[in-house]
Scaffold this motif. Structure first.
Motif, PDB file in Angstrom:
ATOM      1  N   LEU A  70       0.809  -1.221   0.000  1.00  0.00           N
ATOM      2  CA  LEU A  70       0.000   0.000   0.000  1.00  0.00           C
ATOM      3  C   LEU A  70       0.843   1.272   0.000  1.00  0.00           C
ATOM      4  N   GLN A  71       2.092   1.178   0.454  1.00  0.00           N
ATOM      5  CA  GLN A  71       2.963   2.353   0.444  1.00  0.00           C
ATOM      6  C   GLN A  71       3.365   2.728  -0.986  1.00  0.00           C
ATOM      7  N   MET A  72       3.361   1.736  -1.902  1.00  0.00           N
ATOM      8  CA  MET A  72       3.765   1.992  -3.281  1.00  0.00           C
ATOM      9  C   MET A  72       2.617   2.538  -4.133  1.00  0.00           C
ATOM     10  N   ILE A  73       1.380   2.376  -3.666  1.00  0.00           N
ATOM     11  CA  ILE A  73       0.221   2.828  -4.447  1.00  0.00           C
ATOM     12  C   ILE A  73       0.005   4.321  -4.210  1.00  0.00           C
ATOM     13  N   GLU A  74      -0.366   5.029  -5.257  1.00  0.00           N
ATOM     14  CA  GLU A  74      -0.633   6.467  -5.166  1.00  0.00           C
ATOM     15  C   GLU A  74      -1.803   6.700  -4.201  1.00  0.00           C
ATOM     16  N   PRO A  75      -1.683   7.664  -3.274  1.00  0.00           N
ATOM     17  CA  PRO A  75      -2.683   7.843  -2.212  1.00  0.00           C
ATOM     18  C   PRO A  75      -4.120   8.024  -2.695  1.00  0.00           C
ATOM     19  N   ARG A  76      -4.357   8.799  -3.743  1.00  0.00           N
ATOM     20  CA  ARG A  76      -5.727   9.006  -4.226  1.00  0.00           C
ATOM     21  C   ARG A  76      -6.325   7.710  -4.757  1.00  0.00           C
ATOM     22  N   LYS A  78      -5.456   4.736  -3.827  1.00  0.00           N
ATOM     23  CA  LYS A  78      -5.648   3.873  -2.655  1.00  0.00           C
ATOM     24  C   LYS A  78      -6.965   4.213  -1.947  1.00  0.00           C
ATOM     25  N   ILE A  79      -7.241   5.493  -1.755  1.00  0.00           N
ATOM     26  CA  ILE A  79      -8.477   5.909  -1.075  1.00  0.00           C
ATOM     27  C   ILE A  79      -9.699   5.518  -1.894  1.00  0.00           C
ATOM     28  N   THR A  81      -9.961   3.117  -4.140  1.00  0.00           N
ATOM     29  CA  THR A  81     -10.082   1.658  -4.135  1.00  0.00           C
ATOM     30  C   THR A  81     -10.664   1.156  -2.820  1.00  0.00           C
ATOM     31  N   LEU A  82     -10.173   1.689  -1.699  1.00  0.00           N
ATOM     32  CA  LEU A  82     -10.674   1.240  -0.407  1.00  0.00           C
ATOM     33  C   LEU A  82     -12.130   1.654  -0.195  1.00  0.00           C
ATOM     34  N   LEU A  83     -12.538   2.820  -0.696  1.00  0.00           N
ATOM     35  CA  LEU A  83     -13.942   3.231  -0.602  1.00  0.00           C
ATOM     36  C   LEU A  83     -14.837   2.305  -1.424  1.00  0.00           C
ATOM     37  N   ILE A  84     -14.376   1.935  -2.606  1.00  0.00           N
ATOM     38  CA  ILE A  84     -15.140   0.998  -3.445  1.00  0.00           C
ATOM     39  C   ILE A  84     -15.269  -0.347  -2.740  1.00  0.00           C
ATOM     40  N   LEU A  85     -14.176  -0.810  -2.128  1.00  0.00           N
ATOM     41  CA  LEU A  85     -14.231  -2.081  -1.394  1.00  0.00           C
ATOM     42  C   LEU A  85     -15.231  -2.009  -0.234  1.00  0.00           C
ATOM     43  N   ILE A  86     -15.282  -0.889   0.488  1.00  0.00           N
ATOM     44  CA  ILE A  86     -16.233  -0.741   1.599  1.00  0.00           C
ATOM     45  C   ILE A  86     -17.668  -0.747   1.084  1.00  0.00           C
ATOM     46  N   ILE A  87     -17.912  -0.078  -0.061  1.00  0.00           N
ATOM     47  CA  ILE A  87     -19.266  -0.060  -0.631  1.00  0.00           C
ATOM     48  C   ILE A  87     -19.685  -1.454  -1.077  1.00  0.00           C
ATOM     49  N   VAL A  88     -18.798  -2.167  -1.775  1.00  0.00           N
ATOM     50  CA  VAL A  88     -19.112  -3.527  -2.222  1.00  0.00           C
ATOM     51  C   VAL A  88     -19.317  -4.441  -1.008  1.00  0.00           C
ATOM     52  N   LEU A  89     -18.521  -4.243   0.028  1.00  0.00           N
ATOM     53  CA  LEU A  89     -18.640  -5.035   1.249  1.00  0.00           C
ATOM     54  C   LEU A  89     -20.009  -4.842   1.909  1.00  0.00           C
ATOM     55  N   SER A  90     -20.548  -3.631   1.852  1.00  0.00           N
ATOM     56  CA  SER A  90     -21.832  -3.371   2.505  1.00  0.00           C
ATOM     57  C   SER A  90     -22.984  -4.127   1.839  1.00  0.00           C
ATOM     58  N   PHE A  91     -22.800  -4.586   0.592  1.00  0.00           N
ATOM     59  CA  PHE A  91     -23.841  -5.350  -0.094  1.00  0.00           C
ATOM     60  C   PHE A  91     -23.723  -6.856   0.136  1.00  0.00           C
ATOM     61  N   GLN A  92     -22.658  -7.293   0.785  1.00  0.00           N
ATOM     62  CA  GLN A  92     -22.465  -8.725   1.032  1.00  0.00           C
ATOM     63  C   GLN A  92     -23.452  -9.210   2.092  1.00  0.00           C
TER      64      GLN A  92
END
Length: 195
Positions: A70-76, A78-79, A81-92
């Motif tokens: 995660l340190q190698m990924i560009e911060p924007r 990363k944010i 991607t993680l927001l998309i993962l949280i949204i997809v997670l909420s539908f599980q």
């Protein structure tokens, strides 16, 4: 040198609290000790918060300079991607699907060289709080289902106001499944926010 001379007016005055709080007043010593104790508690709490903030800052700095995923990924990116993962997670809906996201969070932390103990310490408070909140959902009073364990049997018909109580209060399989799903979803979401 004296602060005031008789017959000479001075601008220096004692503050009102110093005039009233003397050791000769009954209960003044107790009052002063309580004030001192409260002041010390406030100071202790403030110092604890400052130390906690400094520890978090130092932890974030030491982790951010490591050579991890995660340190190698560009911060924007990363944010986003993680927001998309949280949204997809909420539908599980299933614990298995949520377990996949939780595993992804743990693997990302390991690949980013975040100590597992620190990672778990960040997840634990949210998991425990959610578990405590979701305990009532395990009962057949809220989620009806297949009984796993009987907590209490009533001898006759029991009413709670306009509501009819079941003959027995049980922990249900469906209730445990929904509580577990909620706890895992919160843990996975917190792991992504932490990452």
């Amino acid at each position: 040198r004296p602060l005031s001379n008789p017959g000479h007016k001075t601008d220096i005055e004692l503050p009102p609290w110093l005039k009233t709080a003397t050791s000769y007043e009954p209960g003044a010593a107790k009052k002063n000790s309580l004030l001192r104790k409260n002041r010390e508690r406030f100071l202790d709490k403030t110092l604890r918060h400052i130390i906690s903030f400094l520890k978090d800052s130092m932890f974030n700095e030491t982790v951010s300079i490591r050579n991890g995923l995660l340190q190698m990924i560009e911060p924007r990116l990363k944010i986003i991607t993680l927001l998309i993962l949280i949204i997809v997670l909420s539908f599980q809906k299933s614990p298995e699907g949520i377990l996949l996201f939780l595993s992804l969070g743990i693997l990302s932390a390991a690949a980013s060289k975040i100590p597992l103990s620190s990672f778990i310490n960040r997840l634990l408070p949210a998991f425990i709080l959610t578990a405590l909140i979701s305990v009532p959902a395990t009962l057949n009073l809220i989620v009806d289902g297949e009984p796993i364990f009987v907590l209490h049997r009533f001898e006759g018909q029991m009413n709670l106001g306009p509501f009819n109580m079941p003959e027995e209060i049980t922990i249900t399989k469906q209730g445990v499944n929904s509580a577990l799903t909620l706890c895992m979803r919160v843990a996975a979401s917190v792991s992504f926010v932490f990452l």
